[in-house]
Enzyme design. Sequence first.
Site, PDB file in Angstrom:
ATOM      1  CB  SER A 153      -0.881   0.016   1.256  1.00  0.00           C
ATOM      2  OG  SER A 153      -1.562   1.244   1.399  1.00  0.00           O
TER       3      SER A 153
ATOM      4  CE1 TYR B 145      -4.576  -2.557   4.594  1.00  0.00           C
ATOM      5  CE2 TYR B 145      -3.693  -0.336   4.334  1.00  0.00           C
ATOM      6  CZ  TYR B 145      -4.131  -1.526   3.783  1.00  0.00           C
ATOM      7  OH  TYR B 145      -4.111  -1.683   2.418  1.00  0.00           O
TER       8      TYR B 145
END
Length: 247
Positions: free
Chosen positions: A138, A151
């Site tokens: 990400s 996350y």
Amino acid sequence: MKTSGNTILITGGGSGIGRELAQRFHDLGNTVIVAGRTQASLEETVRGRANMHWLTVDASDEASIAAFAKTALERFPAINVLINNAGIMHREDIAHGADTAIAEQTLITNVLGPIRITNAFVDHLCSQADAVIVNTTSGLAFVPLVTAPSYSASKAALHSWTVSLREQLRGKVEVIELAPPAVRTELTPGQSTREGYMPLDDYAAEVISLFQQVPTPPEILVENVKFLRDAEREGRFDAAVSMIAAL
């Protein structure tokens, strides 16, 4: 990475980025196996597509991964591309003592999941021609979203692990990192309609064009994610943390 004539296994392939990339790789002339927890969404992903298949797996469960890998290799011994795409994201308030269940589940799914899946397939891939492992991280691996700390940390960990994997497998298996920006999917509630996030169709089209470059870049970075990927090297890290915290 060649983009046709492969047998591609992609986790998290029943929705979002995984589904879109699976179908686009299938359109390019690959056999594609999508894997995930929800059978109904997997069936919908492959419906009407010859040489597209599905298998269930829970990326947070070690026993499920072992059984899945055994089945996958028995049914599809030509697998030469593994795309670790499954993941979860939750918002967290870590300013006060609280239950660590979100952190634990996030790290198990997003870090141990791809490590365990890679471990289950790596010996097979080392024996295959044109073998590739793709790990989906990400933009938040490089600049954390402070409201999603576990996350962000999980994707930073997977980025680092991918760098090491690439070096250890050099000359045997090509290792590629796919680092998306904020994309309109249902990774989090309401994200698929959120203004300012990249439309999924646009994202997938740009990603496929990057995979088709020769040679394939070791990091697949669409233009929208470079603000995050390059923040630290360009001296913008603190500003970027503050900017995306407001999203």
